[in-house]
Enzyme design. Sequence first.
Site, mmCIF file in Angstrom:
data_model
loop_
_atom_site.group_PDB
_atom_site.id
_atom_site.type_symbol
_atom_site.label_atom_id
_atom_site.label_comp_id
_atom_site.label_asym_id
_atom_site.label_seq_id
_atom_site.Cartn_x
_atom_site.Cartn_y
_atom_site.Cartn_z
ATOM 1 N N HIS A 165 -113.770 19.981 -51.907
ATOM 2 C CA HIS A 165 -113.363 21.043 -52.824
ATOM 3 C C HIS A 165 -114.063 20.916 -54.174
ATOM 4 O O HIS A 165 -114.556 21.886 -54.715
ATOM 5 C CB HIS A 165 -111.841 21.017 -53.003
ATOM 6 C CG HIS A 165 -111.304 22.172 -53.773
ATOM 7 N ND1 HIS A 165 -111.330 22.212 -55.151
ATOM 8 C CD2 HIS A 165 -110.712 23.318 -53.360
ATOM 9 C CE1 HIS A 165 -110.782 23.356 -55.564
ATOM 10 N NE2 HIS A 165 -110.393 24.029 -54.491
ATOM 11 N N ARG A 166 -114.058 19.744 -54.764
ATOM 12 C CA ARG A 166 -114.730 19.396 -56.023
ATOM 13 C C ARG A 166 -114.088 19.945 -57.283
ATOM 14 O O ARG A 166 -114.633 19.784 -58.367
ATOM 15 C CB ARG A 166 -116.207 19.827 -56.000
ATOM 16 C CG ARG A 166 -117.029 19.151 -54.943
ATOM 17 C CD ARG A 166 -118.482 19.602 -54.953
ATOM 18 N NE ARG A 166 -119.121 19.214 -56.193
ATOM 19 C CZ ARG A 166 -119.869 20.038 -56.936
ATOM 20 N NH1 ARG A 166 -120.061 21.281 -56.601
ATOM 21 N NH2 ARG A 166 -120.408 19.596 -58.046
ATOM 22 N N ASP A 167 -112.938 20.608 -57.172
ATOM 23 C CA ASP A 167 -112.336 21.178 -58.380
ATOM 24 C C ASP A 167 -110.807 21.207 -58.277
ATOM 25 O O ASP A 167 -110.166 22.174 -58.670
ATOM 26 C CB ASP A 167 -112.887 22.587 -58.619
ATOM 27 C CG ASP A 167 -112.611 23.110 -60.027
ATOM 28 O OD1 ASP A 167 -112.303 22.295 -60.924
ATOM 29 O OD2 ASP A 167 -112.699 24.327 -60.229
ATOM 30 N N ILE A 168 -110.241 20.134 -57.764
ATOM 31 C CA ILE A 168 -108.789 20.056 -57.625
ATOM 32 C C ILE A 168 -108.177 19.676 -58.971
ATOM 33 O O ILE A 168 -108.606 18.712 -59.607
ATOM 34 C CB ILE A 168 -108.385 19.034 -56.538
ATOM 35 C CG1 ILE A 168 -108.925 19.493 -55.181
ATOM 36 C CG2 ILE A 168 -106.874 18.847 -56.501
ATOM 37 C CD1 ILE A 168 -108.814 18.449 -54.087
ATOM 38 N N ASN B 292 -105.756 24.780 -60.307
ATOM 39 C CA ASN B 292 -106.249 25.353 -59.053
ATOM 40 C C ASN B 292 -105.264 25.182 -57.901
ATOM 41 O O ASN B 292 -105.646 25.236 -56.737
ATOM 42 C CB ASN B 292 -107.614 24.773 -58.680
ATOM 43 C CG ASN B 292 -108.718 25.367 -59.532
ATOM 44 O OD1 ASN B 292 -108.578 26.468 -60.059
ATOM 45 N ND2 ASN B 292 -109.809 24.650 -59.677
#
Length: 167
Positions: free
Chosen positions: A42-45, A49
């Site tokens: 995912h890289r953007d938890i 989000n």
Amino acid sequence: IKGMHLGAYVKKNGPFSEQEALSIMKPLIQSLQEVHKLGMIHRDISPDNILRETYGNLILIDFGSARMSTGEESKSLTILLKRGYAPLEQYQSHGRQGPWTDIYALCATLYYMMSGKVPQESIARISEDQLVPLHVVTEGKVSPETSRIIQAGLDLKASNRYQNLDA
């Protein structure tokens, strides 16, 4: 999807209890586990989000930064991060990223959910690690065992972190 961002929910209602945080995050973690098995991260938890629906279910949103990853790529990845939730490898365009990258962000999110405090930024922890263990910052409201697991997931060194969600 109707709901409130988890960050806003915690600001409005205060931190979750340990039991509630772990219980409501379990389905989200299981879903992310399936995403990882497909070779994607995912890289953007972060709490921004994750939506909390009216019925209490959590939904991970914003897969705009997601990438396929075997953890062995040498190509440059866009530097994308949320302060307090991004591990060191996300500060480098050639940082080796994989499920352990999402695990750091998940543990940082759980830390916030149970304490109401954003963890110290990973880049700042290099020179002076002042990240207070979760059971200390919550004055014992979180068990030492859960605190230890969260702390391991927040290890600065990616190879010391859990390498996958099965672990």
